[in-house]
Design a protein around this motif. Structure first.
Motif, PDB file in Angstrom:
ATOM      1  N   GLY B  93       4.748 -11.005   0.443  1.00 50.58           N
ATOM      2  CA  GLY B  93       5.248 -10.198   1.556  1.00 50.58           C
ATOM      3  C   GLY B  93       4.798 -10.770   2.892  1.00 50.58           C
ATOM      4  N   LEU B 121       2.787  -0.671   2.015  1.00 51.55           N
ATOM      5  CA  LEU B 121       3.257  -1.842   1.263  1.00 51.55           C
ATOM      6  C   LEU B 121       2.163  -2.902   1.187  1.00 51.55           C
ATOM      7  CD1 LEU B 121       5.709  -3.231  -0.116  1.00 51.55           C
ATOM      8  CD2 LEU B 121       6.189  -4.290   2.080  1.00 51.55           C
ATOM      9  N   TYR B 130       7.855  -7.243  -6.629  1.00 57.17           N
ATOM     10  CA  TYR B 130       8.171  -5.997  -5.920  1.00 57.17           C
ATOM     11  C   TYR B 130       9.249  -5.198  -6.651  1.00 57.17           C
ATOM     12  CZ  TYR B 130       5.736  -7.063  -1.470  1.00 57.17           C
ATOM     13  OH  TYR B 130       4.812  -7.308  -0.502  1.00 57.17           O
ATOM     14  N   MET B 134       9.960  -1.326  -2.876  1.00 54.50           N
ATOM     15  CA  MET B 134       9.043  -2.201  -2.114  1.00 54.50           C
ATOM     16  C   MET B 134       9.828  -3.264  -1.343  1.00 54.50           C
ATOM     17  SD  MET B 134       6.178  -2.582  -5.051  1.00 54.50           S
ATOM     18  CE  MET B 134       4.814  -3.404  -4.256  1.00 54.50           C
ATOM     19  N   ARG B 135      10.864  -3.780  -1.960  1.00 56.83           N
ATOM     20  CA  ARG B 135      11.709  -4.765  -1.254  1.00 56.83           C
ATOM     21  C   ARG B 135      12.377  -4.108  -0.049  1.00 56.83           C
ATOM     22  NH1 ARG B 135      13.590  -6.294  -6.322  1.00 56.83           N
ATOM     23  NH2 ARG B 135      15.646  -5.433  -5.890  1.00 56.83           N
TER      24      ARG B 135
END
Lengths: 271, 298
Positions: B93, B121, B130, B134-135
């Motif tokens: 991320g 996150l 993910y 989460m994406r």
């Protein structure tokens, strides 16, 4: 050019590049060592076999029978099928990463939502392909050079002539890279782009082979990419065939320009 | 000044007409809900605004600039969340944020950390690990971290749990409070009711409504349920403002489009055992827009 995109692409493909580069240095070393260590009489015997002679003629652009020396063996290493497969496969993989790969994966929406013009994206990708391609282009020469330090040889390699072969090799790489970028920009599926490019190179290879074996096919050999990369003739004559280089460079430039025009104008749809 | 200005924008794919003369505008500081069922043309419109697609007709302008020709300049002022967030699976991320931030050429790291905290996150994980939610969060962070003047969000709450939807609503409210503009698409009206006051409803590539949610509610009228003490087969005479949805033994369900005094006067004339009058659920009106033939009044 966008530096962040260039660095990301280098990072993404550095592992694959290191492997490919190592192989393209190693294969010439092995080819040169293997052929140089083999008694010349034995190599001559092989060359009398029509299939072997034609195979070498197809790859090298001239008959190897009367030029059995270490520099010729090094020239052969430049066009060894393993070398061609490795370099072409790498160029196709990197050349189709953007936009075909990005559109296919769906990440094109992220990339193209950034304030970077499509031309800058294309130039960035081209810079990465060009740098990797250039290094892969000189790798066989590096292999030949290193082979000089392995073992004792009565006959030295003519490295200056191999520099000319390298120049022709770079032109061939430019052609494959340019066409890869062009096909990539026209496609939204990376698999399709890769298949088209492999088919083109396979046909090119087959055409060259067919031309060496079958008289009527000789007229079509000019369509083959390998017809413009004849390392043995360069080694024999000690000069570069500028027409061959010009044809390959023009093909690469035309492919690159076509790709740029298409990419700047086309619709981008990921779904 | 209009931030977004679309005038008769059309998009065709061969014989398929994806957008048909779409016209609407978004003013600075406004939150506009761009609604419609799947395949209505919302994403196509957004892609035209971002310069991914070239319109086959009409003019699309963002900040007075042509959406196709001046696309990079426009994108410098936009934060975009795609409908289906696709990211580089091999990056974490944080690496994704770093790449986007550097490619954009504008710092966004500080706000990214704050947003990551707000959306809870973990940026250390690789994107391939993910979940969809989460994406989506990372996509929202990428869209908002550089504090863009215009946020274009395609289905922003998709995959977010109710708690995170509240966080998103708060972030968008803050953005609007700072004078920034938001255009978001959705096929869910409750989302629009939470986030915006103005909506544009798109259907089969055409704008079927462009108005405030208050006006929509006003036009929607009231849901009326009449209960009689005896079974009735059909409702005889009724005012023109009453539209019957269905009759069920002792009940008549319908919708009232008219003034409340007129309704009460009419109800007083009926032998009712009970009556229910309630505002029409916007979801129903929204569905009406979907079900009514394009161009007809719902």
């Amino acid at each position: 050019m966008n530096r962040a995109l260039v660095l990301k692409m280098v990072r993404d493909y550095r592992g694959l590049f290191v492997l490919t580069f190592s192989a393209t240095v190693l294969v010439p070393i092995l080819v040169i060592l293997a052929l140089s260590s083999t008694p010349i009489e034995l190599v001559s015997q092989w060359m009398r076999l029509p299939l072997v002679r034609n195979f070498f003629r197809m790859l090298l652009g001239a008959d190897l029978t009367h030029m059995l020396n270490r520099t010729s063996f090094a020239a052969f290493a430049f066009v060894h099928p393993i070398m061609l497969s490795l370099v072409w496969a790498f160029l196709i993989v990197v050349g189709t990463a953007v936009p075909a790969g990005e559109v296919d994966r769906g990440t094109a929406e992220l990339l193209l939502s950034l304030p970077i013009s499509r031309l800058r994206v294309y130039v960035s990708v081209s810079v990465v392909v060009a740098c990797f391609g250039a290094l892969l282009g000189i790798a066989p020469w590096l292999g030949a050079y290193l082979s000089e330090y392995i073992g004792e040889w009565s006959e030295p390699l003519l490295l200056d002539r191999l520099v000319l072969v390298t120049a022709n090799n770079l032109a061939a790489i430019a052609a494959v890279a340019g066409v890869s970028l062009a096909v990539s920009t026209c496609s939204s599926r990376r698999g399709t782009a890769v298949a088209i490019l492999f088919a083109w190179l396979l046909v090119s290879f087959a055409l060259n082979f067919l031309g060496a074996l079958w008289k009527p096919a000789e007229r079509l050999v000019f369509l083959s990419l390998l017809d413009y990369f004849r390392p043995l003739i360069i080694v024999r004559d000690g000069r570069l065939n500028l027409v061959d280089v010009a044809v390959l460079a023009t093909l690469g430039l035309a492919g690159w320009t076509f790709g740029a025009v298409v990419f700047v104008r086309r619709d981008i749809r990921t779904t | 000044m209009n931030v977004i200005d679309l005038r008769s924008v059309s998009k065709r794919y061969g014989r398929i007409r994806a957008l048909d003369e779409v016209t609407f505008s978004v003013q600075a500081g406004q939150v506009l809900g761009f609604l419609g069922p799947n395949g209505a043309g919302k994403t196509t419109t957004i892609r035209i605004l971002l310069g991914f697609l070239r319109p086959t007709g009409g003019v699309a302008r963002v900040y007075g600039m042509d959406a196709w020709h001046d696309s990079p300049k426009i994108r410098a002022r936009i934060g975009y969340l795609p409908g289906d967030v696709r990211l580089y699976p091999h990056l974490t991320g944080r690496q994704t944020i770093r790449f986007v931030s550097r490619a954009r050429g504008r710092g966004g790291g500080a706000d990214a950390e704050r947003l990551a905290k707000a959306f809870e996150l973990d940026l250390r994980q690789r994107v391939r690990t993910y979940s969809k939610g989460m994406r989506q969060k990372l996509g929202l962070i990428l869209a908002m971290m550089h504090r863009p003047d215009l946020l274009i969000l395609d289905e922003p709450s998709s995959g977010l749990d109710p708690l995170m939807q509240q966080v998103l609503a708060r972030e968008l409210q803050d953005a609007v409070a700072e004078g920034r503009t938001v255009l978001f698409s959705s096929h869910r009206l409750p989302e629009a009711e939470t986030l915006c006051r103005q909506v544009v409803i798109l259907r089969e590539g055409r704008v079927v409504a462009a108005e405030s949610i208050a006006d929509l509610q006003r036009r929607a009228g009231h849901r009326v349920t009449l209960r009689f003490s005896h079974p009735i087969e059909r409702m005889e005479a009724h005012p023109s403002g009453f539209r019957i949805d269905h009759v069920a033994t002792t009940e008549v369900h319908g919708r009232w489009h008219g003034s409340v005094p007129e309704l009460t006067r009419w109800l007083a004339t009926l032998p009712l055992s009970d009556v229910t009058v309630e505002p029409v659920d916007l979801e129903d009106l929204f569905i009406d827009y979907y079900e009514t033939p394009a161009g007809a009044d719902p």
